[in-house]
Each structure stands twice: as C-alpha cells, then as structure tokens.
Design a protein around this motif. Structure first.
Motif, PDB file in Angstrom:
ATOM      1  N   ASP A   1      25.763  50.596  51.162  1.00 11.76           N
ATOM      2  CA  ASP A   1      26.596  50.695  52.359  1.00 11.76           C
ATOM      3  C   ASP A   1      26.086  51.850  53.240  1.00 11.76           C
ATOM      4  O   ASP A   1      25.434  52.764  52.746  1.00 11.76           O
ATOM      5  CB  ASP A   1      28.058  50.910  51.965  1.00 11.76           C
ATOM      6  CG  ASP A   1      28.586  49.773  51.097  1.00 11.76           C
ATOM      7  OD1 ASP A   1      28.313  48.606  51.439  1.00 11.76           O
ATOM      8  OD2 ASP A   1      29.232  50.048  50.072  1.00 11.76           O
TER       9      ASP A   1
ATOM     10  N   THR B   1      29.881  40.638  42.288  1.00 13.80           N
ATOM     11  CA  THR B   1      29.235  41.076  43.534  1.00 13.80           C
ATOM     12  C   THR B   1      27.758  40.696  43.473  1.00 13.80           C
ATOM     13  O   THR B   1      26.900  41.481  43.073  1.00 13.80           O
ATOM     14  CB  THR B   1      29.378  42.605  43.735  1.00 13.80           C
ATOM     15  OG1 THR B   1      29.097  43.277  42.502  1.00 13.80           O
ATOM     16  CG2 THR B   1      30.781  42.970  44.174  1.00 13.80           C
TER      17      THR B   1
ATOM     18  N   ASN C   1      29.700  55.464  46.601  1.00 12.88           N
ATOM     19  CA  ASN C   1      30.690  55.644  47.657  1.00 12.88           C
ATOM     20  C   ASN C   1      31.700  56.731  47.302  1.00 12.88           C
ATOM     21  O   ASN C   1      31.892  57.071  46.130  1.00 12.88           O
ATOM     22  CB  ASN C   1      31.442  54.325  47.911  1.00 12.88           C
ATOM     23  CG  ASN C   1      30.719  53.440  48.906  1.00 12.88           C
ATOM     24  OD1 ASN C   1      30.391  53.887  50.007  1.00 12.88           O
ATOM     25  ND2 ASN C   1      30.458  52.192  48.534  1.00 12.88           N
TER      26      ASN C   1
ATOM     27  N   PRO D   1      33.749  50.899  51.915  1.00  9.47           N
ATOM     28  CA  PRO D   1      34.244  49.797  52.756  1.00  9.47           C
ATOM     29  C   PRO D   1      35.347  48.991  52.064  1.00  9.47           C
ATOM     30  O   PRO D   1      35.976  48.155  52.712  1.00  9.47           O
ATOM     31  CB  PRO D   1      32.997  48.932  52.974  1.00  9.47           C
ATOM     32  CG  PRO D   1      32.092  49.244  51.836  1.00  9.47           C
ATOM     33  CD  PRO D   1      32.421  50.620  51.348  1.00  9.47           C
ATOM     34  N   THR D   2      35.581  49.218  50.777  1.00  8.17           N
ATOM     35  CA  THR D   2      36.493  48.360  50.012  1.00  8.17           C
ATOM     36  C   THR D   2      37.604  49.114  49.283  1.00  8.17           C
ATOM     37  O   THR D   2      38.648  48.528  48.995  1.00  8.17           O
ATOM     38  CB  THR D   2      35.713  47.585  48.927  1.00  8.17           C
ATOM     39  OG1 THR D   2      35.108  48.532  48.027  1.00  8.17           O
ATOM     40  CG2 THR D   2      34.633  46.708  49.527  1.00  8.17           C
TER      41      THR D   2
ATOM     42  N   ASP E   1      24.674  42.630  37.564  1.00  9.69           N
ATOM     43  CA  ASP E   1      24.247  42.177  38.902  1.00  9.69           C
ATOM     44  C   ASP E   1      22.901  42.770  39.329  1.00  9.69           C
ATOM     45  O   ASP E   1      22.364  42.433  40.385  1.00  9.69           O
ATOM     46  CB  ASP E   1      25.338  42.387  39.967  1.00  9.69           C
ATOM     47  CG  ASP E   1      25.620  43.845  40.324  1.00  9.69           C
ATOM     48  OD1 ASP E   1      24.693  44.679  40.297  1.00  9.69           O
ATOM     49  OD2 ASP E   1      26.789  44.145  40.652  1.00  9.69           O
TER      50      ASP E   1
ATOM     51  N   HIS F   1      34.682  50.626  41.352  1.00 11.27           N
ATOM     52  CA  HIS F   1      33.388  50.327  40.719  1.00 11.27           C
ATOM     53  C   HIS F   1      32.220  50.634  41.670  1.00 11.27           C
ATOM     54  O   HIS F   1      31.070  50.655  41.230  1.00 11.27           O
ATOM     55  CB  HIS F   1      33.311  48.891  40.180  1.00 11.27           C
ATOM     56  CG  HIS F   1      33.180  47.813  41.211  1.00 11.27           C
ATOM     57  ND1 HIS F   1      32.748  46.557  40.906  1.00 11.27           N
ATOM     58  CD2 HIS F   1      33.432  47.802  42.544  1.00 11.27           C
ATOM     59  CE1 HIS F   1      32.733  45.803  41.999  1.00 11.27           C
ATOM     60  NE2 HIS F   1      33.150  46.536  43.001  1.00 11.27           N
ATOM     61  N   GLY F   2      32.547  50.893  42.945  1.00  8.10           N
ATOM     62  CA  GLY F   2      31.525  51.323  43.902  1.00  8.10           C
ATOM     63  C   GLY F   2      31.417  52.832  44.016  1.00  8.10           C
ATOM     64  O   GLY F   2      30.684  53.318  44.894  1.00  8.10           O
TER      65      GLY F   2
ATOM     66  N   ASP G   1      24.299  47.216  34.835  1.00  7.27           N
ATOM     67  CA  ASP G   1      25.194  46.364  35.631  1.00  7.27           C
ATOM     68  C   ASP G   1      24.490  45.012  35.715  1.00  7.27           C
ATOM     69  O   ASP G   1      23.362  44.924  36.236  1.00  7.27           O
ATOM     70  CB  ASP G   1      25.377  47.001  37.022  1.00  7.27           C
ATOM     71  CG  ASP G   1      26.302  46.207  37.931  1.00  7.27           C
ATOM     72  OD1 ASP G   1      26.365  44.974  37.790  1.00  7.27           O
ATOM     73  OD2 ASP G   1      26.913  46.832  38.816  1.00  7.27           O
TER      74      ASP G   1
ATOM     75  N   HIS H   1      32.168  48.317  36.520  1.00  4.68           N
ATOM     76  CA  HIS H   1      31.279  49.478  36.432  1.00  4.68           C
ATOM     77  C   HIS H   1      31.974  50.817  36.685  1.00  4.68           C
ATOM     78  O   HIS H   1      31.351  51.861  36.511  1.00  4.68           O
ATOM     79  CB  HIS H   1      30.087  49.305  37.383  1.00  4.68           C
ATOM     80  CG  HIS H   1      28.816  49.893  36.869  1.00  4.68           C
ATOM     81  ND1 HIS H   1      27.596  49.711  37.486  1.00  4.68           N
ATOM     82  CD2 HIS H   1      28.559  50.683  35.789  1.00  4.68           C
ATOM     83  CE1 HIS H   1      26.657  50.357  36.810  1.00  4.68           C
ATOM     84  NE2 HIS H   1      27.212  50.961  35.780  1.00  4.68           N
TER      85      HIS H   1
ATOM     86  N   GLU I   1      30.134  44.480  34.330  1.00  7.75           N
ATOM     87  CA  GLU I   1      30.238  43.577  35.483  1.00  7.75           C
ATOM     88  C   GLU I   1      29.995  42.106  35.153  1.00  7.75           C
ATOM     89  O   GLU I   1      29.992  41.270  36.060  1.00  7.75           O
ATOM     90  CB  GLU I   1      29.322  44.017  36.642  1.00  7.75           C
ATOM     91  CG  GLU I   1      29.712  45.358  37.276  1.00  7.75           C
ATOM     92  CD  GLU I   1      30.969  45.300  38.150  1.00  7.75           C
ATOM     93  OE1 GLU I   1      31.349  44.190  38.584  1.00  7.75           O
ATOM     94  OE2 GLU I   1      31.580  46.366  38.367  1.00  7.75           O
TER      95      GLU I   1
ATOM     96  N   HIS J   1      23.504  47.711  43.237  1.00 12.73           N
ATOM     97  CA  HIS J   1      24.255  48.643  44.093  1.00 12.73           C
ATOM     98  C   HIS J   1      24.015  50.090  43.671  1.00 12.73           C
ATOM     99  O   HIS J   1      23.682  50.354  42.524  1.00 12.73           O
ATOM    100  CB  HIS J   1      25.756  48.346  43.980  1.00 12.73           C
ATOM    101  CG  HIS J   1      26.115  46.911  44.218  1.00 12.73           C
ATOM    102  ND1 HIS J   1      26.201  45.997  43.190  1.00 12.73           N
ATOM    103  CD2 HIS J   1      26.393  46.229  45.357  1.00 12.73           C
ATOM    104  CE1 HIS J   1      26.519  44.804  43.682  1.00 12.73           C
ATOM    105  NE2 HIS J   1      26.630  44.913  45.006  1.00 12.73           N
TER     106      HIS J   1
ATOM    107  N   ASP K   1      26.539  52.341  43.905  1.00  7.18           N
ATOM    108  CA  ASP K   1      27.828  52.820  43.390  1.00  7.18           C
ATOM    109  C   ASP K   1      28.035  54.300  43.699  1.00  7.18           C
ATOM    110  O   ASP K   1      28.502  55.079  42.861  1.00  7.18           O
ATOM    111  CB  ASP K   1      27.959  52.517  41.884  1.00  7.18           C
ATOM    112  CG  ASP K   1      28.014  51.020  41.611  1.00  7.18           C
ATOM    113  OD1 ASP K   1      28.253  50.238  42.554  1.00  7.18           O
ATOM    114  OD2 ASP K   1      27.799  50.625  40.445  1.00  7.18           O
TER     115      ASP K   1
ATOM    116  N   GLU L   1      26.773  55.360  52.056  1.00 11.65           N
ATOM    117  CA  GLU L   1      26.034  55.642  50.815  1.00 11.65           C
ATOM    118  C   GLU L   1      24.574  55.989  51.114  1.00 11.65           C
ATOM    119  O   GLU L   1      23.987  56.873  50.509  1.00 11.65           O
ATOM    120  CB  GLU L   1      26.024  54.390  49.934  1.00 11.65           C
ATOM    121  CG  GLU L   1      27.295  54.066  49.213  1.00 11.65           C
ATOM    122  CD  GLU L   1      27.093  52.879  48.269  1.00 11.65           C
ATOM    123  OE1 GLU L   1      26.825  51.765  48.757  1.00 11.65           O
ATOM    124  OE2 GLU L   1      27.212  53.083  47.055  1.00 11.65           O
TER     125      GLU L   1
HETATM  126  N1  ARG Z   1      29.233  48.894  47.645  1.00 14.67           N
HETATM  127  C1  ARG Z   1      30.299  47.958  47.441  1.00 14.67           C
HETATM  128  C2  ARG Z   1      31.646  48.672  47.346  1.00 14.67           C
HETATM  129  O1  ARG Z   1      31.711  49.865  47.367  1.00 14.67           O
HETATM  130  C3  ARG Z   1      30.058  47.116  46.195  1.00 14.67           C
HETATM  131  C4  ARG Z   1      30.028  47.886  44.913  1.00 14.67           C
HETATM  132  C5  ARG Z   1      29.696  46.993  43.753  1.00 14.67           C
HETATM  133  N2  ARG Z   1      29.652  47.737  42.524  1.00 14.67           N
HETATM  134  C6  ARG Z   1      29.460  47.170  41.335  1.00 14.67           C
HETATM  135  N3  ARG Z   1      29.499  47.989  40.295  1.00 14.67           N
HETATM  136  N4  ARG Z   1      29.273  45.901  41.187  1.00 14.67           N
HETATM  137  O2  ARG Z   1      32.649  48.034  47.242  1.00 14.67           O
END
Ligand code: ARG
Ligand code: MN
Ligand code: MN
Ligand code: MN
Length: 302
Positions: free
Chosen positions: A179, A240, A129, A135-136, A228, A140-141, A226, A96, A271, A125, A127, A182
């Motif tokens: 998160d 995810t 961040n 956190p990662t 998911d 894609h977030g 997405d 994403h 995704e 999510h 997305d 976010e």
């Molecule tokens: N919030 C988590 C991160 O920042 C998961 C993001 C997942 N995003 C997605 N497009 N599937 O890592």
C-alpha cells in the motif's frame, strides 16, 4: 530437533473469514504424517482457544483489536513453551496477525539464549501498515510494523519491552502488493525487501543466498510463511490473492535453501483459507513445500 504443531484457528485479523479452518485443513491434508515421513519427532498440541470473530467494523483504525491481542497472547505463550523445551514450534494459522505473537516469543528466546535472530517473511504483502496508513484496518496487514515497535502498546509490548525486533533482522521475500503508506515506510526505515521484481532480475537462488547471508550456527532462523506468497495458480486458497508470485519450483528452491542453512528454529504457516480453496489443494501444496523446508531434497545424488 522435535517439532510441535500449534493450531490457532482464527481469522480475527483478516478481511475474509475462513483462515480459522487452516489448522484442520493442514491436518486433514496430512501434515503430521508428512513430517513423520521425514523422520521427525512430531507432537500435535491441538488448537489454542481464543475469542470468536465479531466481524465488526474498524475502531480507531483497527478491526478486532481486543480479539487480536487475546489470540496473540495465547500464541506467544504456546510458542514460548515449546522453545523452552528445545522443541521447534510450528504455528498453524490462522491469519498472519498471529506472526506477531509467534515472533515476539522467538525474539525473546533469542535474547535469553544470546542468539542472533533472522526472520524470513515469505509473503505477497509487506504487512507493514499502521492504524494511520492502513486502507482496511485489518491487523493481518500490520504485524511487521508492530514487531518493530510501531503500533498500539497492547501489541508492540506483547512480550514486555518494545520493540521485539529490529528492521535489519528481517528479510521480506516475494513482495508484490504494498500500500502507498507502507511503501513510504519501507523506504524510510530501510526494511530489506526482495520483491518479485528482484526475483525476476537476479533469480530466486541469488535472492535466497542474499537473504540467508550472515545466517550461521549462532542464528535462530524464523520462517513466516504466508501461503499467499505462492502464485495463485498453484495456491488459490487464500483470502488476499495477488497474481505474479513465485511458481512451484521457485518456492521449492527457496525452501530447500532454507533447509540447507540448517538454522530454522521456528515456523509459521498462515493465511490458508480452505473456504476459498478447491479440494484442499492449497494445503497439499503448502505441505509439499514444508517438507522441503525440513530437508526433502530434489537432488538425485543427495
Ligand atoms: N495490505 C493489505 C491490508 O493492509 C493486505 C494485507 C494482507 N495481509 C496478509 N497477511 N494476507 O489490508
Ligand atoms: Mn502476510
Ligand atoms: Mn500476504
Ligand atoms: Mn533455539
């Protein structure tokens, strides 16, 4: 309008590998044939090129930033080329993070044609961040934050001036994994979110009515799907997974209502991760729902 499929076989923005196989999984599951079956003129532009996934650790809060920039430039240019020819681009991801390139091109197209922009972000999510709160480090977030101007200039200024769009031009639907940082940012900036709780409270029909409110003939509607977004019981093939998503019929009604608006001008399908799927089943479900997006109806008397 004629549609164009653009494959972007990468997972540089994701935390799991496999979304790079998404475009082929969708093709093998019959996406082109399904769209042609609805009477659409479909051109498959094949796959874009880009750098490999180095599978390295985050640097300065970002994983694979250079690679993400390179892929998004290619996506932005390919999407822009289709819009210029009055064709509807369908981006086949890929993860994403590519929504950034796709929507940057769409937003510029809207400014040039003096059209209003509405983005529907169908996703478990937010997305949303940034490098400070992620956190990662997975990009894609972060595409939504980048689109509204928060992020590294190489991403926020992909299309020239930042920001590509305003928070008020987006509606998030199906949200259920946010998160802590976010969550704060969503509140602070007033990002419109229809989370799963809201869908439970007022139902998907009213959520979609509200999310589509104000969409008219002067609006370009972009759908960023997405996979998911869907409940994992119907769509396990994503990197995810978050339980508690829309069921088949809720998702289908959402897609039908988007189709009935008559305003969809561009689409991302992202995704999908066939490595984590069973028998390409998630690709088949995604295609069923994309058919609804393009007008396949469950009305007996249409
Ligand atoms: N919030 C988590 C991160 O920042 C998961 C993001 C997942 N995003 C997605 N497009 N599937 O890592
Ligand atoms: Mn997403
Ligand atoms: Mn997601
Ligand atoms: Mn247009």
């Amino acid at each position: 309008t004629p549609v164009s499929l653009i494959g972007a076989p990468t997972d540089v923005g994701a935390g799991a590998r496999g979304a790079r196989l998404g475009p082929e999984a969708l093709r093998i599951a019959g996406l082109t044939e399904a769209l042609r079956g609805l009477g659409l003129d479909v051109a498959d532009r094949g796959n874009l090129d880009g750098p490999p996934n180095p599978w390295s650790a985050p640097v300065g809060g970002y994983r694979h930033l250079d690679e993400v920039v390179a892929w998004n430039r290619n996506v932005m240019d390919a999407v822009a080329a289709e819009l210029r020819e009055e064709r509807m681009p369908i981006l086949l991801g890929g993860d994403h993070c590519l929504g950034l390139g796709s929507i940057t091109a769409v937003a510029r197209h809207c400014r040039e044609r003096r059209k209003k922009l509405r983005v529907l972000w169908l996703d478990a999510h937010a997305d949303f961040n940034t490098h400070e709160i992620t956190p990662t480090g997975n990009l894609h977030g972060m595409p939504v934050a980048c689109l509204i101007g928060m992020g590294p200039p190489c991403l926020t200024r992909l299309g020239g001036e930042a920001p590509a769009m305003q928070v008020g031009e987006m509606r998030q639907i199906g949200t259920r994994s946010v998160d802590p940082g976010e969550r704060q940012l969503i509140k602070q900036l007033g990002l419109p979110v229809y989370d799963m709780r809201r869908i439970g409270d007022i139902g998907i029909k009213r959520v979609m009515e509200e999310a589509l409110d104000g969409v008219d003939a002067d609006t370009h509607l972009h759908v960023s799907f997405d996979v998911d977004f869907l409940d994992p019981s119907i769509a396990p093939g994503v990197g995810t997974v978050v339980a508690g998503g829309p069921n088949y019929r809720e998702a289908q009604l959402a897609m039908e209502m988007i189709a009935e608006s008559g305003c969809m001008g561009s689409l991302d399908i992202v995704e999908l991760n066939p490595i984590l799927d069973r028998d390409n089943h998630t690709a088949l479900v995604a295609i069923d729902l994309v058919e609804s997006l393009f007008g396949k109806s469950t009305l007996v008397r249409a």
